[in-house]
Scaffold this active site. Structure first.
Site, PDB file in Angstrom:
ATOM      1  N   ASP A  16      20.139  33.514 -30.140  1.00 43.17           N
ATOM      2  CA  ASP A  16      19.758  32.493 -29.171  1.00 43.17           C
ATOM      3  C   ASP A  16      18.320  32.093 -29.462  1.00 43.17           C
ATOM      4  O   ASP A  16      17.391  32.490 -28.754  1.00 43.17           O
ATOM      5  CB  ASP A  16      19.890  33.080 -27.765  1.00 43.17           C
ATOM      6  CG  ASP A  16      20.471  32.089 -26.776  1.00 43.17           C
ATOM      7  OD1 ASP A  16      20.906  31.012 -27.196  1.00 43.17           O
ATOM      8  OD2 ASP A  16      20.490  32.390 -25.571  1.00 43.17           O
ATOM      9  N   LYS A 131      27.467  21.429 -28.251  1.00 39.04           N
ATOM     10  CA  LYS A 131      27.342  22.117 -26.963  1.00 39.04           C
ATOM     11  C   LYS A 131      27.389  21.104 -25.823  1.00 39.04           C
ATOM     12  O   LYS A 131      26.627  20.135 -25.810  1.00 39.04           O
ATOM     13  CB  LYS A 131      26.033  22.898 -26.895  1.00 39.04           C
ATOM     14  CG  LYS A 131      26.071  24.248 -27.580  1.00 39.04           C
ATOM     15  CD  LYS A 131      24.754  24.993 -27.422  1.00 39.04           C
ATOM     16  CE  LYS A 131      24.659  25.708 -26.107  1.00 39.04           C
ATOM     17  NZ  LYS A 131      23.419  26.516 -26.009  1.00 39.04           N
ATOM     18  N   THR A 155      29.065  25.322 -22.591  1.00 36.90           N
ATOM     19  CA  THR A 155      27.990  26.182 -22.102  1.00 36.90           C
ATOM     20  C   THR A 155      27.839  26.055 -20.590  1.00 36.90           C
ATOM     21  O   THR A 155      28.561  25.304 -19.942  1.00 36.90           O
ATOM     22  CB  THR A 155      26.682  25.826 -22.839  1.00 36.90           C
ATOM     23  OG1 THR A 155      25.678  26.761 -22.496  1.00 36.90           O
ATOM     24  CG2 THR A 155      26.224  24.416 -22.500  1.00 36.90           C
TER      25      THR A 155
END
Length: 318
Positions: A16, A131, A155
């Site tokens: 991340d 995303k 997400t």
């Protein structure tokens, strides 16, 4: 063997972060980015060429100021994604502007634009995960994109209804936010007699994992957003986990075997006779989960603010 090496034997690890320094250090399979992480790296000297290349790109494309800002911010995402892909074997997740979270058509158009920009840099769509926030509109955008051969990462996923709708839409991957679920319960003083096995974020992922494997959904589960090592270790065996450099470092410094806690083989598969969620059913089920409603809204607004902050920085330089 350290815990990170042990964990990698049971679960694919994503980082991340958008910082190449950490990607080189921990050798993840994949990488995930978002507006907050992009803001953290654009000030770094080693990324100055990416920043100025984005400005040149925007000026070359022309148009009004809004077009230039859009093109410059998209180019930064793509440029950073290209650099990261040089260092990893798997996917880069690139996030759609959060302000489009409630517009299916514009989300699709933005995704197609990003895929085209990656192609111009020689990157095939097979290595990109678009995303999108797991709103109804975001899930429907992903459904359209998946049919076009564009893989998506849904997400800001907090509710079981979001997870079910994603699977039914054949989304490639979901990112349940373990730590943010924990944050909500902790803030509301609902974590008496806490243990990692009762952690609400961990429990949420395990429930999704069992449901997906039971009905043989192909959607990948990638736990995200962690607050402590116990949450991560409790999800050993999950399809994927995306972990911040801070926790990757702790795992790499901790020796010992990591026990696998999630298994596919001991889940009996059944034919799914459930009716596919309609929009109204999805909204009803999702909105019954107050935690999910609050955290989804909070996440979208924060990513939106970070996108606006990025554009303010670009505005000073265009």
């Amino acid at each position: 063997m350290n815990q990170l090496e042990s964990l990698k034997k049971n679960t694919l690890i994503s980082i991340d972060s958008a910082d190449i320094k950490f990607i080189n250090k921990y050798n993840p399979q994949d990488a995930t980015t978002n507006p907050s992480l992009i803001l953290q790296v654009i000030y770094l000297k080693k990324y100055s060429n990416i920043f100025f290349d984005a400005l040149l790109y925007a000026n070359k494309k022309g148009g009004n100021l809004n077009n230039k800002l859009s093109n410059a911010s998209d180019k930064i995402l793509v440029n950073i994604g290209v650099e990261i892909l040089k260092k990893i074997p798997g996917y880069i997740s690139t996030e759609i502007d959060a302000r489009l979270s409630f517009n299916t058509d514009l989300s699709v158009l933005k995704a197609l634009k990003l895929i085209k920009m990656y192609k111009e840099e020689g990157i095939h769509r097979e290595r990109i995960l678009i995303k999108l926030a797991a709103t109804w509109e975001g899930i429907k955008a992903a459904e359209i994109l998946e049919k076009k051969g564009i893989k998506c990462n849904l997400t800001l996923l907090f509710s079981f209804a979001q997870a079910v709708a994603c699977a039914e839409s054949n989304v490639f991957l979901i990112s349940p936010f373990v730590g943010r679920i924990y944050d909500w319960f902790n803030k509301n003083n609902l974590l008496k007699n806490y243990s990692e096995n009762l952690d609400p974020g961990v429990v949420a992922v395990k429930k999704i994992f069992k449901y997906y494997k039971k009905y043989d959904y192909k959607t990948i589960i990638m736990g995200a957003s962690f607050r402590n090592l116990k949450q991560i270790l409790s999800l050993s065996g999950c399809d994927r986990l995306t972990i911040s450099p801070f926790f990757l470092n702790l795992l790499s410094l901790s020796s010992g075997y990591v026990k696998r806690n999630l298994f596919c083989n001991n889940i009996k598969k059944e034919k799914n006779t459930n009716k596919k969620l309609s929009e109204s059913e999805f909204r009803w089920k999702h909105n019954k989960d107050i935690m999910a409603v609050e955290k989804l809204s909070e996440g979208i607004l924060q990513f939106g603010k970070d996108q606006i902050q990025l554009e303010k920085i670009l505005l000073k330089n265009i």
